[in-house]
Design an enzyme around this catalytic site. Sequence first.
Site, PDB file in Angstrom:
ATOM      1  N   LEU A 192       8.520  53.851  55.256  1.00  0.00           N
ATOM      2  CA  LEU A 192       8.948  53.032  54.208  1.00  0.00           C
ATOM      3  C   LEU A 192       8.370  54.525  52.983  1.00  0.00           C
ATOM      4  O   LEU A 192       7.539  55.312  53.054  1.00  0.00           O
ATOM      5  CB  LEU A 192       7.650  52.429  53.554  1.00  0.00           C
ATOM      6  CG  LEU A 192       7.424  52.104  51.915  1.00  0.00           C
ATOM      7  CD1 LEU A 192       8.505  51.676  51.823  1.00  0.00           C
ATOM      8  CD2 LEU A 192       5.633  51.216  52.029  1.00  0.00           C
TER       9      LEU A 192
ATOM     10  N   HIS B 136      -8.215  48.066  35.964  1.00  0.00           N
ATOM     11  CA  HIS B 136      -7.198  49.321  36.978  1.00  0.00           C
ATOM     12  C   HIS B 136      -8.047  49.796  37.760  1.00  0.00           C
ATOM     13  O   HIS B 136      -6.758  49.752  39.055  1.00  0.00           O
ATOM     14  CB  HIS B 136      -7.032  50.459  35.637  1.00  0.00           C
ATOM     15  CG  HIS B 136      -6.717  50.538  34.909  1.00  0.00           C
ATOM     16  ND1 HIS B 136      -5.328  50.251  34.222  1.00  0.00           N
ATOM     17  CD2 HIS B 136      -7.085  51.297  33.070  1.00  0.00           C
ATOM     18  CE1 HIS B 136      -5.098  50.488  32.943  1.00  0.00           C
ATOM     19  NE2 HIS B 136      -5.769  51.009  32.281  1.00  0.00           N
TER      20      HIS B 136
ATOM     21  N   ASP C 265       1.652  45.748  35.274  1.00  0.00           N
ATOM     22  CA  ASP C 265       1.107  45.667  34.301  1.00  0.00           C
ATOM     23  C   ASP C 265       0.526  43.916  33.738  1.00  0.00           C
ATOM     24  O   ASP C 265       0.587  42.874  34.520  1.00  0.00           O
ATOM     25  CB  ASP C 265       2.856  45.025  33.046  1.00  0.00           C
ATOM     26  CG  ASP C 265       2.525  45.272  31.849  1.00  0.00           C
ATOM     27  OD1 ASP C 265       0.958  46.321  31.311  1.00  0.00           O
ATOM     28  OD2 ASP C 265       3.072  44.371  30.528  1.00  0.00           O
TER      29      ASP C 265
HETATM   30  C1  FPP Z   1      -0.164  48.771  33.324  1.00  0.00           C
HETATM   31  O1  FPP Z   1      -1.764  47.571  32.616  1.00  0.00           O
HETATM   32  C2  FPP Z   1      -0.695  49.238  33.945  1.00  0.00           C
HETATM   33  C3  FPP Z   1      -0.967  50.871  33.871  1.00  0.00           C
HETATM   34  C4  FPP Z   1      -0.921  51.554  32.794  1.00  0.00           C
HETATM   35  C5  FPP Z   1      -1.259  51.849  34.823  1.00  0.00           C
HETATM   36  C6  FPP Z   1      -1.064  51.744  36.073  1.00  0.00           C
HETATM   37  C7  FPP Z   1      -2.615  51.733  37.256  1.00  0.00           C
HETATM   38  C8  FPP Z   1      -2.564  50.889  37.957  1.00  0.00           C
HETATM   39  C9  FPP Z   1      -2.132  49.589  39.145  1.00  0.00           C
HETATM   40  C10 FPP Z   1      -4.229  51.866  39.175  1.00  0.00           C
HETATM   41  C11 FPP Z   1      -3.786  53.084  39.760  1.00  0.00           C
HETATM   42  C12 FPP Z   1      -2.908  53.129  40.659  1.00  0.00           C
HETATM   43  C13 FPP Z   1      -2.475  54.774  41.145  1.00  0.00           C
HETATM   44  C14 FPP Z   1      -0.838  54.421  41.892  1.00  0.00           C
HETATM   45  C15 FPP Z   1      -2.990  54.888  42.038  1.00  0.00           C
HETATM   46  P1  FPP Z   1      -2.234  47.472  30.920  1.00  0.00           P
HETATM   47  O2  FPP Z   1      -3.333  48.516  31.182  1.00  0.00           O
HETATM   48  O3  FPP Z   1      -0.471  47.560  30.331  1.00  0.00           O
HETATM   49  O4  FPP Z   1      -2.422  46.256  30.130  1.00  0.00           O
HETATM   50  P2  FPP Z   1      -2.387  45.356  29.443  1.00  0.00           P
HETATM   51  O5  FPP Z   1      -0.843  45.558  28.606  1.00  0.00           O
HETATM   52  O6  FPP Z   1      -2.771  44.085  29.998  1.00  0.00           O
HETATM   53  O7  FPP Z   1      -3.177  45.866  28.542  1.00  0.00           O
END
Ligand code: FPP
Length: 237
Positions: A126, A32, A15
């Site tokens: 893994l 992201h 997150d």
């Molecule tokens: C949370 O940050 C993250 C996500 C909802 C997406 C997770 C994706 C990635 C880490 C990149 C791609 C992953 C893969 C496996 C290819 P948020 O957007 O909720 O952040 P915020 O809470 O600060 O708004």
Amino acid sequence: MTMKNIPEHVAIIMDGNGRWAKNRNKPRFYGHKEGMKRVKEIVEASKEFGIKVLTLFAFSTENWERPKEEISFLMSLLKEYIKKEVKELKKNNIKLNFIGDLSKFPDDIKNLLNNSMEITSNCSDLMLNIALNYGGRADILQAVKRIVAEKIDEEKINEQLFSNFLYTKGIKDPDLLIRTSGEYRISNFLLWQIAYTELYITDTLWPDFDKNEFKKALEDFSKRERRFGKISEQINN
Ligand code: FPP
């Protein structure tokens, strides 16, 4: 590198990508993109540390509510990650597995997911589970529906049987759940599976959660005493 008391299964709620970007006056997708780099780094570190299963929450059943542009950016990142990494994963003996309701994804993504699972199916150092369109409640509900559909005798339904109807069938429950960005909640992640999981919450935002931050979480875990409802003396004997 050797560390003691390494968890066998680590689950992570990644997150804080949006906030990381906002702190830099950049659009959310920038966070992201950096987050994807940490996915690669943490997967490699997991193998190096001797973790056997890593489960990442990449897209929840609720994430479909985000703006269309953000969803399509996350989908393109996912495609990019798989296309780029699958060979490397196989070479590193890492098995890729997707958990969640994959039926909602377009055919091109579904094919990519299935092919990458097939390519890495014999890898064994893994297991990397990526949760996509995953929700803990949805997981429990689909298990209940299948148990009912299969008309399983009531006496046969126990915790072991139920676990085997979840998306995580055959996978040991997580020993450690990490959440980045300082939010003290589970956000509908592995609800059934985390009954006795140790929780580690850090203020570090996901794009800053590097190998060293991961090591800190593992060191913290190594000092915990897991009693599973028993008392200390029973555990130590
Ligand atoms: C949370 O940050 C993250 C996500 C909802 C997406 C997770 C994706 C990635 C880490 C990149 C791609 C992953 C893969 C496996 C290819 P948020 O957007 O909720 O952040 P915020 O809470 O600060 O708004």
